[in-house]
Structure formats: structure tokens, C-alpha cells
Design an enzyme around this catalytic site. Structure first.
Site, PDB file in Angstrom:
ATOM      1  CD  GLU A 189      -2.713  -1.085   2.612  1.00 53.86           C
ATOM      2  OE1 GLU A 189      -2.650  -0.049   3.326  1.00 53.86           O
ATOM      3  OE2 GLU A 189      -3.428  -2.061   2.893  1.00 53.86           O
ATOM      4  CG  HIS A 200      -3.673   0.830   7.066  1.00 55.43           C
ATOM      5  ND1 HIS A 200      -3.878   0.175   5.870  1.00 55.43           N
ATOM      6  CD2 HIS A 200      -4.590   0.318   7.934  1.00 55.43           C
ATOM      7  CE1 HIS A 200      -4.868  -0.691   5.997  1.00 55.43           C
ATOM      8  NE2 HIS A 200      -5.316  -0.629   7.251  1.00 55.43           N
TER       9      HIS A 200
END
Length: 411
Positions: free
Chosen positions: A115, A169
Site C-alpha cells: 500500500e 495504517h
């Protein structure tokens, strides 16, 4: 499955003016001992479910994401999966490059599942001073994070202090370990920018329910020390599922941001209700994707070449001291693609700040061109002699320069 979380930093409240806040959120008077900003500053974090080309190919969903981004002065986007970068560039076009700057991280993750983080920032409200990628060592499971935090140093336009934003995250199954390690990240950004005392850690921390309970957090310095303030409590629900969990959080540290925070403004934006979205549509926007190498629901995986390339990412990243931004010119895929993106973002922001100069009819083109070469090109190509580029990335540089020259000529 997430709603949007946001905080508002006070401005002009010493004069008795109440600053704006989220819809349906009560605004209380602000501590006037804070360093005053010329306007309120809204900061948010949004974990978009597998953000990539598939989602941005839907005109309705793309427009909703655009509208969400434009609500805030700074917004952290998480779970960016598109290896091509096209979805992010499309979103930037949609929000307006003349109004918003953008900076993104390298692709992060221990496996082929990777990501990126990205920050969009309103050019009239915020100046991007620097970026910093935290490095916790080889991606061999002895490291602390699945996706290392990505930080930016911002300066509110007309403000008297800088703020460091640390985006993260957290991997759900490692939430306790990763949240505990955020104290090391905080120490790292203080060492990186020793003159900046105001820090906001934000993002999907998975800091609730089965992943990390309050009793887990109470044992952590990042939670139990008075140095840190968590404005979003366990009573909040930052999900759009049937669960009630405060996964997404802010952690504030520093005398200015803590005292300037508008009481009651830290909260959750119910974008599903705002847009009148059905439950299914909301899940499409922002559903949790489990970490790991196998994800049947993941879109924009990239091709086989990408997966082979990602398999070589377990080597330690080089020390990042190439220039004052402290960003590596050689990233984990062995190229400087991310560095080129950052430089283009910085040069674009600089062009926007000098817009009155470029559009002035009293300055001739040769003078504008000399100024452009002195200011813009030096920003764009700083330390370029160390870059390693693919052909497609190399073509971005003259394309950007051509766009800038056209802007000078059209004035």
C-alpha cells in the site's frame, strides 16, 4: 469499514470568533493561549477500501471521493493499492492541482501486498515543508511495522509554527505491537525535525475491539503519558459495518496543537449519510482488507512483473539523507520513481505560490523563464544526479517542464 475522522485546529478564536467544525458537532470556546493561526485548519484521515483504478473508474464514487478530499485542508489517504499511480493522479486532477498539492509515500509492505500513503493539502492553507519515511529495518518480520509510518512537515499559511503529521495504517493482527512502537516513531520525527514540537499521529490504528483494547493501550507510553492526547475516545464508531469500534484515531502532542484544538471538533464524518449512500455502496467505498499476501477481494494487484519485483523488497532501505527533505532518492524497488513524484509535487506547489508572477503582464517572457529556471528547475532536479529511473518515469520530467513552459507562454 470506516467513516472519516477529523480534527480542527483553532484560528482567530482569541477575537471571540467561533471556528467552523464538522456538521452536527458542537463547537466550544477555544483556549486562547495557543499560538494563533490566521484561519481554522481542518485535518482528516480516510482509509479508502483498496483505492485504485477500479474505484476511480466509477464516476459517482470518484466524485464522492473528490468531494470528501476537498472538505479538508489536509487529508491522509490510506490503502492506496494502484501500482501505476494513475488513480492518485486522476484524483489530484479532480480536486484541482492549482488548489491542492499532493505527496505520496513509496509502496510499503512485507509481502507482494503493498500500500501507499498520500497527503492532499490545500495550497492556500498549508505549505509542505518536508517529508520523512520511517525506516524500521528489513521487511523480514523482525521489523515493527507492516507499513511504516509516513510523515510530512506542514506550515499553516500565515501561521507561527510547523506541525508534523505522522500517517499510519496499522496491521490489525499486530495492532498492539505496532501502536506500542509509535513512541519510537514519535522520537524519530522529533530527531528528524528538532525544531518542531507539535506532532499529530493519525490514521487507521485499529485501536479498539478485538485488535487493541483500552487495557492494552493503558500499558503503552504513547497512550498513558501526559505528553499525548487522544481526542477520539473508545465511545466513537469509525466503522460503517454493524460493529461499533473506534479504529481510526488521532494522537496529539505539542503545546500549540493541543491548546488550539477546538473542543468537540475531533469526530467522525458520516459520509454515507451525507451522500445518502446505501449500506452496500458504503462498503464499496471503505471496507477493511485483511493484511497478508492473499486477498481475493483486492483490486489493482498489478501484473506478474510487479509481483516478481516486489519479492525483492526485503532488503534494508538505504539511509535517507540525500537532502534537507530527508527522503531517499533510491527506494525499495531500486528506482527513484517516488522521489520524482515528490519533486514534481513540490515544484507544482512552488509554481502555484508564484502564480501572480507567472501571470503578470508587466514581466516579459525571458525574465519569467530565467526565474523559472532559477526556482522551479532547482526544486525539480535537486540531487537528480543520484536518481535511477525507468524510461516511463524519466518521461514525466520533460512532460512536467513542458506544462510549466506552456503556463508561462499563456500568460
Amino acid at each position: 469499514m470506516y467513516h472519516l475522522v477529523a480534527v480542527f485546529i483553532a484560528a482567530l478564536c482569541a477575537t471571540g470568533v467561533l471556528c467552523s467544525a464538522l456538521p452536527n458537532v458542537e463547537v466550544a470556546p477555544v483556549n486562547t493561549s495557543a499560538a494563533i493561526l490566521p484561519r481554522s485548519l481542518s485535518i482528516s484521515a480516510f482509509n479508502i477500501k483498496v483505492f485504485g483504478r477500479s474505484k476511480m473508474s466509477d464516476p459517482v464514487k470518484a466524485a464522492q471521493i473528490r468531494d470528501i478530499v476537498k472538505r479538508y485542508d489536509v487529508i491522509l489517504i490510506q490503502e492506496i493499492r494502484d501500482i501505476t499511480g494513475e488513480a492518485l493522479q486522476q484524483l489530484w486532477d479532480m480536486v484541482g492541482r492549482s488548489q491542492f498539492g499532493m505527496v505520496c509515500s513509496e509502496r510499503l509492505g512485507r509481502t507482494t501486498y503493498k500500500e501507499e500513503y498520500a497527503y492532499f493539502f490545500r495550497l492556500s492553507a498549508v505549505q509542505m515543508v518536508g517529508v520523512h519515511q520511517y525506516d524500521d529495518g528489513p521487511d523480514d518480520y523482525t521489523d515493527a511495522f507492516e507499513r511504516e509510518p509516513f510523515s510530512v512537515r506542514i506550515r499553516p499559511v500565515g501561521g507561527s509554527y510547523d506541525i508534523t503529521l505522522v500517517g499510519i495504517h496499522v496491521k490489525p493482527t499486530d495492532a498492539v505491537k505496532e501502536i506500542d512502537a509509535l513512541i519510537d516513531v514519535y522520537d524519530d520525527v522529533i530527531r528528524t525535525w528538532p525544531t518542531v514540537t507539535d506532532v499529530i499521529i493519525l490514521g487507521d490504528l485499529n485501536a479498539d475491539c478485538s485488535y487493541a483494547s483500552e487495557s492494552d493501550l493503558l500499558r503503552m507510553p504513547i497512550y498513558n503519558q501526559n505528553l499525548f492526547y487522544w481526542p477520539i475516545g473508545f465511545d466513537a464508531d469509525t466503522t460503517v459495518s454493524s460493529t461499533h469500534c473506534a479504529y481510526d484515531r488521532f494522537i496529539l502532542s505539542g503545546p500549540n496543537v493541543r491548546s488550539a484544538l477546538i473542543p468537540g471538533s475531533a469526530g467522525v464524518f458520516m459520509y454515507d449519510k451525507y451522500f445518502g449512500m446505501s449500506y452496500t455502496e458504503t462498503l464499496y467505498h471503505s471496507r477493511r482488507i485483511r493484511d497478508g499476501g492473499q486477498h481475493g477481494e483486492v483490486e489493482d494487484h498489478g501484473n506478474q512483473h510487479d509481483q516478481q519485483q516486489c519479492s525483492h523488497h526485503n532488503t534494508r532501505r538505504e539511509a535517507r539523507k540525500s537532502d534537507k527533505l530527508q527522503v531517499a532518492t533510491l527506494f525499495k524497488d531500486g528506482t527513484s520513481t517516488a522521489m520524482v513524484r515528490i519533486r514534481i509535487v513540490m515544484a507544482t506547489a512552488a509554481m502555484a505560490r508564484l502564480n501572480r508572477l507567472w501571470t503578470s503582464s508587466s514581466i516579459n517572457f525571458p525574465s519569467k523563464y530565467r526565474l523559472y529556471k532559477s526556482f522551479e528547475v532547482s526544486i525539480l532536479l535537486s540531487c537528480s544526479e543520484t536518481w535511477t529511473l525507468h524510461a516511463d518515469t524519466e518521461r514525466r520530467i520533460p512532460a512536467f517542464e513542458h506544462k510549466c513552459i506552456c503556463r508561462l507562454c499563456s500568460a
